[in-house]
Design a protein around this motif. Structure first.
Motif, PDB file in Angstrom:
ATOM      1  N   ASN A 150       0.830  -1.202   0.000  1.00 49.09           N
ATOM      2  CA  ASN A 150       0.000   0.000   0.000  1.00 49.09           C
ATOM      3  C   ASN A 150       0.867   1.255   0.000  1.00 49.09           C
ATOM      4  OD1 ASN A 150      -2.229  -1.618   0.120  1.00 49.09           O
ATOM      5  ND2 ASN A 150      -2.707  -1.196   2.250  1.00 49.09           N
ATOM      6  N   HIS A 151       1.890   1.245   0.837  1.00 47.99           N
ATOM      7  CA  HIS A 151       2.762   2.405   0.946  1.00 47.99           C
ATOM      8  C   HIS A 151       3.469   2.689  -0.377  1.00 47.99           C
ATOM      9  CE1 HIS A 151       5.311   5.392   2.800  1.00 47.99           C
ATOM     10  NE2 HIS A 151       6.340   4.818   2.200  1.00 47.99           N
ATOM     11  N   ALA A 161       0.838   3.852  -3.096  1.00 46.21           N
ATOM     12  CA  ALA A 161       0.288   5.169  -2.796  1.00 46.21           C
ATOM     13  C   ALA A 161       1.350   6.250  -2.871  1.00 46.21           C
ATOM     14  CB  ALA A 161      -0.366   5.165  -1.425  1.00 46.21           C
ATOM     15  N   HIS A 162       2.553   5.953  -2.428  1.00 50.48           N
ATOM     16  CA  HIS A 162       3.611   6.956  -2.479  1.00 50.48           C
ATOM     17  C   HIS A 162       3.909   7.344  -3.924  1.00 50.48           C
ATOM     18  CE1 HIS A 162       6.975   9.278  -1.066  1.00 50.48           C
ATOM     19  NE2 HIS A 162       7.776   8.655  -1.910  1.00 50.48           N
ATOM     20  N   GLU A 192       0.908   9.325  -5.199  1.00 49.21           N
ATOM     21  CA  GLU A 192       0.876  10.653  -4.585  1.00 49.21           C
ATOM     22  C   GLU A 192       1.889  11.574  -5.268  1.00 49.21           C
ATOM     23  OE1 GLU A 192       0.964  12.472  -0.098  1.00 49.21           O
ATOM     24  OE2 GLU A 192       2.282  10.784  -0.536  1.00 49.21           O
ATOM     25  N   LEU A 202      -4.521   5.708  -4.779  1.00 48.91           N
ATOM     26  CA  LEU A 202      -4.504   6.205  -3.406  1.00 48.91           C
ATOM     27  C   LEU A 202      -5.649   5.598  -2.596  1.00 48.91           C
ATOM     28  CD1 LEU A 202      -3.596   9.967  -3.906  1.00 48.91           C
ATOM     29  CD2 LEU A 202      -2.257   8.257  -2.687  1.00 48.91           C
ATOM     30  N   ALA A 224      -4.913   2.029  -1.683  1.00 51.41           N
ATOM     31  CA  ALA A 224      -3.866   1.899  -0.669  1.00 51.41           C
ATOM     32  C   ALA A 224      -4.439   1.846   0.743  1.00 51.41           C
ATOM     33  CB  ALA A 224      -2.880   3.046  -0.785  1.00 51.41           C
ATOM     34  N   GLU A 225      -5.705   2.141   0.887  1.00 51.50           N
ATOM     35  CA  GLU A 225      -6.332   2.111   2.207  1.00 51.50           C
ATOM     36  C   GLU A 225      -6.651   0.690   2.670  1.00 51.50           C
ATOM     37  OE1 GLU A 225      -9.662   4.738   1.907  1.00 51.50           O
ATOM     38  OE2 GLU A 225      -8.406   6.346   1.137  1.00 51.50           O
ATOM     39  N   GLU A 233      -3.744   8.651   6.280  1.00 47.76           N
ATOM     40  CA  GLU A 233      -2.707   9.308   5.480  1.00 47.76           C
ATOM     41  C   GLU A 233      -3.104   9.411   4.010  1.00 47.76           C
ATOM     42  OE1 GLU A 233       1.979   8.633   4.284  1.00 47.76           O
ATOM     43  OE2 GLU A 233       0.973   7.161   5.559  1.00 47.76           O
ATOM     44  N   TRP A 234      -3.602   8.319   3.452  1.00 49.66           N
ATOM     45  CA  TRP A 234      -3.925   8.320   2.025  1.00 49.66           C
ATOM     46  C   TRP A 234      -5.223   9.060   1.733  1.00 49.66           C
ATOM     47  CZ3 TRP A 234       0.584   7.922   0.766  1.00 49.66           C
ATOM     48  CH2 TRP A 234       1.442   6.962   1.290  1.00 49.66           C
ATOM     49  N   ALA A 289      -4.086  12.569   1.495  1.00 45.36           N
ATOM     50  CA  ALA A 289      -3.386  12.762   0.218  1.00 45.36           C
ATOM     51  C   ALA A 289      -4.394  12.879  -0.929  1.00 45.36           C
ATOM     52  CB  ALA A 289      -2.421  11.609  -0.033  1.00 45.36           C
ATOM     53  N   ARG A 290      -5.457  12.059  -0.881  1.00 44.17           N
ATOM     54  CA  ARG A 290      -6.497  12.157  -1.919  1.00 44.17           C
ATOM     55  C   ARG A 290      -7.186  13.505  -1.872  1.00 44.17           C
ATOM     56  NH1 ARG A 290     -11.061   8.904  -2.328  1.00 44.17           N
ATOM     57  NH2 ARG A 290     -11.032   8.588  -0.116  1.00 44.17           N
TER      58      ARG A 290
END
Length: 133
Positions: free
Chosen positions: A24-25, A28-29, A32, A52, A55-56, A63-64, A67-68
């Motif tokens: 996920n990290h 998503a990274h 992002e 993103l 990634a949850e 966090e995500w 970011a969304r």
């Protein structure tokens, strides 16, 4: 013997969960970083927003989500940013970053909501920056 098998099963489950969080990290990274880059085509931005959201999976953090919300706001979709930020503030009302995202998202479209978010930011971080309400 049974307790060792149970312990081994728990260890395998924990490792699988960590593997999902690492995946996920990474996903998503990367999404992002691309979604905040200038000149990203709309189709690519949509795909990155979907990444993103995916990634949850099994990730209890917000966090995500934040970011969304930021990516929506940067792409000019303030209503979607407000929707995501409101969801986060309802789940985590003590999260000053979520209230900051809501303030930024609502500041032009919904002044009353932005004032409420500013008040929550002042409550949660009284020594923090002063926002226009």
């Amino acid at each position: 013997m049974l307790s060792r098998a149970a312990l081994a099963l728990v260890a395998i489950l924990v490792l699988a969960w960590v593997g999902v969080l690492v995946r996920n990290h990474e996903v998503a990274h990367q999404a992002e970083a691309r979604s905040f880059a200038p000149g990203v085509p709309a189709a690519d931005r949509e795909r990155d927003l979907d990444r993103l959201e995916s990634a949850e999976l099994l990730d209890p953090s917000v966090e995500w989500d934040l970011a969304r919300a930021s990516a929506f706001l940067l792409s000019g979709d303030a209503p979607a940013a407000v929707r995501v930020a409101r969801d986060v503030t309802s789940r985590e009302p003590e999260n000053v970053l979520a209230w900051g995202a809501l303030y930024a998202s609502a500041s032009q479209a919904d002044p009353a909501l932005a004032r409420r978010a500013a008040a929550e930011i002042r409550r949660l971080s009284p020594l923090g920056p002063r926002l226009r309400s």
